[in-house]
Design a protein around this motif. Structure first.
Motif, PDB file in Angstrom:
ATOM      1  N   TYR A 191     125.012  98.188 -21.188  1.00 26.97           N
ATOM      2  CA  TYR A 191     124.272  97.813 -19.972  1.00 26.97           C
ATOM      3  C   TYR A 191     123.237  98.878 -19.635  1.00 26.97           C
ATOM      4  O   TYR A 191     122.066  98.567 -19.384  1.00 26.97           O
ATOM      5  CB  TYR A 191     125.238  97.591 -18.796  1.00 26.97           C
ATOM      6  CG  TYR A 191     125.668  96.136 -18.723  1.00 26.97           C
ATOM      7  CD1 TYR A 191     124.983  95.220 -17.926  1.00 26.97           C
ATOM      8  CD2 TYR A 191     126.722  95.665 -19.492  1.00 26.97           C
ATOM      9  CE1 TYR A 191     125.350  93.890 -17.895  1.00 26.97           C
ATOM     10  CE2 TYR A 191     127.094  94.333 -19.463  1.00 26.97           C
ATOM     11  CZ  TYR A 191     126.411  93.452 -18.652  1.00 26.97           C
ATOM     12  OH  TYR A 191     126.760  92.124 -18.627  1.00 26.97           O
ATOM     13  N   TYR A 217     118.007  93.031 -16.626  1.00 28.73           N
ATOM     14  CA  TYR A 217     119.015  92.069 -16.158  1.00 28.73           C
ATOM     15  C   TYR A 217     118.465  91.124 -15.086  1.00 28.73           C
ATOM     16  O   TYR A 217     118.736  89.924 -15.099  1.00 28.73           O
ATOM     17  CB  TYR A 217     120.266  92.806 -15.650  1.00 28.73           C
ATOM     18  CG  TYR A 217     121.457  91.894 -15.590  1.00 28.73           C
ATOM     19  CD1 TYR A 217     122.286  91.733 -16.695  1.00 28.73           C
ATOM     20  CD2 TYR A 217     121.719  91.138 -14.454  1.00 28.73           C
ATOM     21  CE1 TYR A 217     123.345  90.853 -16.665  1.00 28.73           C
ATOM     22  CE2 TYR A 217     122.778  90.256 -14.419  1.00 28.73           C
ATOM     23  CZ  TYR A 217     123.591  90.122 -15.522  1.00 28.73           C
ATOM     24  OH  TYR A 217     124.632  89.243 -15.502  1.00 28.73           O
ATOM     25  N   VAL A 236     130.695  98.921 -23.283  1.00 25.97           N
ATOM     26  CA  VAL A 236     130.048  97.974 -22.359  1.00 25.97           C
ATOM     27  C   VAL A 236     129.102  98.728 -21.424  1.00 25.97           C
ATOM     28  O   VAL A 236     127.950  98.323 -21.206  1.00 25.97           O
ATOM     29  CB  VAL A 236     131.120  97.204 -21.546  1.00 25.97           C
ATOM     30  CG1 VAL A 236     130.480  96.413 -20.413  1.00 25.97           C
ATOM     31  CG2 VAL A 236     131.920  96.292 -22.456  1.00 25.97           C
ATOM     32  N   MET A 258     124.242  89.350  -6.499  1.00 28.01           N
ATOM     33  CA  MET A 258     123.904  87.959  -6.173  1.00 28.01           C
ATOM     34  C   MET A 258     125.049  87.239  -5.448  1.00 28.01           C
ATOM     35  O   MET A 258     124.787  86.287  -4.713  1.00 28.01           O
ATOM     36  CB  MET A 258     123.448  87.167  -7.406  1.00 28.01           C
ATOM     37  CG  MET A 258     124.446  87.012  -8.507  1.00 28.01           C
ATOM     38  SD  MET A 258     123.756  86.071  -9.917  1.00 28.01           S
ATOM     39  CE  MET A 258     124.001  84.377  -9.381  1.00 28.01           C
ATOM     40  N   MET A 286     132.782  87.337 -11.071  1.00 24.69           N
ATOM     41  CA  MET A 286     131.898  86.219 -11.399  1.00 24.69           C
ATOM     42  C   MET A 286     131.010  86.531 -12.607  1.00 24.69           C
ATOM     43  O   MET A 286     130.739  87.686 -12.943  1.00 24.69           O
ATOM     44  CB  MET A 286     130.994  85.898 -10.200  1.00 24.69           C
ATOM     45  CG  MET A 286     131.729  85.719  -8.883  1.00 24.69           C
ATOM     46  SD  MET A 286     132.832  84.289  -8.858  1.00 24.69           S
ATOM     47  CE  MET A 286     131.668  82.988  -8.481  1.00 24.69           C
ATOM     48  N   HIS A 290     134.355  91.153 -20.287  1.00 27.80           N
ATOM     49  CA  HIS A 290     133.887  92.497 -20.648  1.00 27.80           C
ATOM     50  C   HIS A 290     135.032  93.513 -20.715  1.00 27.80           C
ATOM     51  O   HIS A 290     134.832  94.645 -21.171  1.00 27.80           O
ATOM     52  CB  HIS A 290     132.881  93.023 -19.620  1.00 27.80           C
ATOM     53  CG  HIS A 290     131.563  92.293 -19.577  1.00 27.80           C
ATOM     54  ND1 HIS A 290     131.474  90.941 -19.371  1.00 27.80           N
ATOM     55  CD2 HIS A 290     130.291  92.742 -19.698  1.00 27.80           C
ATOM     56  CE1 HIS A 290     130.180  90.586 -19.357  1.00 27.80           C
ATOM     57  NE2 HIS A 290     129.451  91.663 -19.561  1.00 27.80           N
ATOM     58  N   ASP A 321     132.062 102.461 -10.408  1.00 26.81           N
ATOM     59  CA  ASP A 321     133.346 102.825 -11.012  1.00 26.81           C
ATOM     60  C   ASP A 321     133.767 101.677 -11.932  1.00 26.81           C
ATOM     61  O   ASP A 321     133.184 100.579 -11.910  1.00 26.81           O
ATOM     62  CB  ASP A 321     134.406 103.046  -9.922  1.00 26.81           C
ATOM     63  CG  ASP A 321     135.617 103.847 -10.425  1.00 26.81           C
ATOM     64  OD1 ASP A 321     135.659 104.185 -11.638  1.00 26.81           O
ATOM     65  OD2 ASP A 321     136.514 104.111  -9.612  1.00 26.81           O
ATOM     66  N   ASP A 322     134.820 101.936 -12.709  1.00 20.60           N
ATOM     67  CA  ASP A 322     135.437 100.876 -13.512  1.00 20.60           C
ATOM     68  C   ASP A 322     136.104  99.890 -12.552  1.00 20.60           C
ATOM     69  O   ASP A 322     136.852 100.295 -11.658  1.00 20.60           O
ATOM     70  CB  ASP A 322     136.476 101.517 -14.450  1.00 20.60           C
ATOM     71  CG  ASP A 322     136.948 100.537 -15.507  1.00 20.60           C
ATOM     72  OD1 ASP A 322     137.159  99.345 -15.185  1.00 20.60           O
ATOM     73  OD2 ASP A 322     137.105 100.963 -16.658  1.00 20.60           O
ATOM     74  N   LEU A 323     135.844  98.602 -12.741  1.00 19.71           N
ATOM     75  CA  LEU A 323     136.426  97.608 -11.829  1.00 19.71           C
ATOM     76  C   LEU A 323     137.948  97.625 -11.875  1.00 19.71           C
ATOM     77  O   LEU A 323     138.618  97.201 -10.920  1.00 19.71           O
ATOM     78  CB  LEU A 323     135.848  96.216 -12.095  1.00 19.71           C
ATOM     79  CG  LEU A 323     136.143  95.510 -13.430  1.00 19.71           C
ATOM     80  CD1 LEU A 323     137.459  94.755 -13.397  1.00 19.71           C
ATOM     81  CD2 LEU A 323     135.028  94.547 -13.769  1.00 19.71           C
TER      82      LEU A 323
HETATM   83  C1  LIG Z   1     127.621  89.526 -16.886  1.00 20.88           C
HETATM   84  S1  LIG Z   1     127.348  90.677 -15.606  1.00 20.88           S
HETATM   85  C2  LIG Z   1     127.762  89.721 -14.154  1.00 20.88           C
HETATM   86  C3  LIG Z   1     127.235  90.351 -12.886  1.00 20.88           C
HETATM   87  C4  LIG Z   1     127.480  89.536 -11.603  1.00 20.88           C
HETATM   88  N1  LIG Z   1     128.883  89.388 -11.305  1.00 20.88           N
HETATM   89  C5  LIG Z   1     126.807  88.196 -11.695  1.00 20.88           C
HETATM   90  O1  LIG Z   1     127.475  87.175 -11.591  1.00 20.88           O
HETATM   91  O2  LIG Z   1     125.577  88.195 -11.876  1.00 20.88           O
HETATM   92  C6  LIG Z   1     128.734  91.766 -15.820  1.00 20.88           C
HETATM   93  C7  LIG Z   1     128.700  92.943 -14.864  1.00 20.88           C
HETATM   94  O3  LIG Z   1     129.936  93.628 -14.952  1.00 20.88           O
HETATM   95  C8  LIG Z   1     129.704  95.017 -15.046  1.00 20.88           C
HETATM   96  N2  LIG Z   1     130.880  95.555 -15.763  1.00 20.88           N
HETATM   97  C9  LIG Z   1     131.318  95.247 -17.007  1.00 20.88           C
HETATM   98  N3  LIG Z   1     132.478  95.878 -17.268  1.00 20.88           N
HETATM   99  C10 LIG Z   1     132.776  96.589 -16.149  1.00 20.88           C
HETATM  100  C11 LIG Z   1     133.849  97.441 -15.794  1.00 20.88           C
HETATM  101  N4  LIG Z   1     134.891  97.672 -16.632  1.00 20.88           N
HETATM  102  N5  LIG Z   1     133.842  98.000 -14.571  1.00 20.88           N
HETATM  103  C12 LIG Z   1     132.820  97.774 -13.713  1.00 20.88           C
HETATM  104  N6  LIG Z   1     131.774  96.975 -13.992  1.00 20.88           N
HETATM  105  C13 LIG Z   1     131.760  96.381 -15.196  1.00 20.88           C
HETATM  106  C14 LIG Z   1     128.360  95.154 -15.744  1.00 20.88           C
HETATM  107  O4  LIG Z   1     127.735  96.392 -15.456  1.00 20.88           O
HETATM  108  C15 LIG Z   1     127.610  93.956 -15.159  1.00 20.88           C
HETATM  109  O5  LIG Z   1     126.946  94.282 -13.968  1.00 20.88           O
END
Ligand SMILES: C[S@@+](CC[C@H](N)C(=O)[O-])C[C@H]1O[C@@H](n2cnc3c(N)ncnc32)[C@H](O)[C@@H]1O
Length: 247
Positions: A8, A16, A4, A57, A115, A121, A96-98
């Motif tokens: 990105y 994006y 993922v 956002m 959100m 993901h 970082d990883d969420l």
């Molecule tokens: C579909 S986007 C949504 C972004 C934002 N929340 C929005 O509503 O516009 C998914 C986001 O999650 C991040 N992401 C995906 N997996 C992640 C992880 N394991 N840890 C941190 N960020 C992650 C991506 O880099 C991306 O910015």
């Protein structure tokens, strides 16, 4: 297949903001959603956490309704875009990883949001369960968790799997979906104008097929009271509360 984070960084993050309809329009949408569904911060010292915050956002809107915000994302490009817009707002941006969000907090949070289909993901259902356990352990009593995501549990078939995402005179983004038992592989097909030619680039990543009922019952198993409702742009929204007295 790229991870993922690789997908990105190398494919989606550079486009994006365009994909979201531009920074100003996206931030306005985030403000409208946050104002409609998020509880106000009881005091300025209360933390809100934005998991997978992207370019901010929702994080920006959360700061505007009184929270100190932890905005965590794995994309450096999207976090840079957020930093260009946050001004003096109390937003701590973390790359970082969420799944590691608790490492960046030194106390409880009153509100946690995840959100825009970020939840799907995660690598597997166990990670989702671990995240929800950490959310429940981090929320203050009376606090709220809000998650919006796409329900891929019923597969699209045939030509319905080709999804036009956005296009203008110079760029076209189309998704193609390929389902397996637990996940859907999302192929992002990008065409960009290069003078009189078009350049195609393709990258794919996996998203989990999570049903709203499974997400809801998994949150309830962690002690949260859950409401399921339609979200924006065809997503499902779950609003989960940790009732006072549950801690
Ligand atoms: C579909 S986007 C949504 C972004 C934002 N929340 C929005 O509503 O516009 C998914 C986001 O999650 C991040 N992401 C995906 N997996 C992640 C992880 N394991 N840890 C941190 N960020 C992650 C991506 O880099 C991306 O910015």
């Amino acid at each position: 297949m790229p991870s993922v984070t690789e997908h990105y960084e190398n494919h989606l993050a550079p486009i994006y903001v365009w994909m979201a309809g531009g920074m100003d329009a996206a931030i306005s949408r985030g403000q409208a959603e946050v104002n409609a569904i998020c509880p106000r911060a009881p005091s300025q010292s209360q933390w809100a956490v934005d998991l997978g915050a992207g370019f901010g956002m929702h994080a920006i809107a959360l700061a505007d309704i009184g929270y100190s915000v932890l905005a965590i994302d794995s994309s450096g490009t999207l976090l840079d875009a957020m930093r260009s817009r946050i001004g003096a707002r109390p937003i701590k941006t973390v790359r970082d990883d969420l799944l590691c969000f608790r490492n960046h907090l030194d106390g409880p949070a009153f509100l946690i949001v995840c959100m825009g289909d970020t939840l799907t993901h995660l690598p597997d259902q166990q990670s989702v369960e671990q995240l929800f356990a950490d959310v429940a352990a981090t929320l203050e009593a009376g606090g709220t968790f809000i998650v919006t995501f796409r329900d891929y549990s019923t597969p699209l078939i045939g030509l319905k799997r080709f999804i036009p995402v956005r296009s203008d005179a110079d760029r076209i983004l189309t998704c193609f979906l390929e389902y397996d038992e637990v996940a859907v592989t999302v192929h992002d097909i990008l065409h960009e104008r290069n003078g009189s030619d078009w350049r195609q680039s393709v990258s794919a990543y996996r998203k989990l097929r999570l049903s709203p009922d499974w997400v809801g019952s998994t949150l309830e198993a962690k002690g949260l009271q859950v409401r399921i409702e339609p979200g924006l742009a065809g997503m499902t929204r779950l609003i989960a509360n940790l009732l006072p007295g549950r801690r």
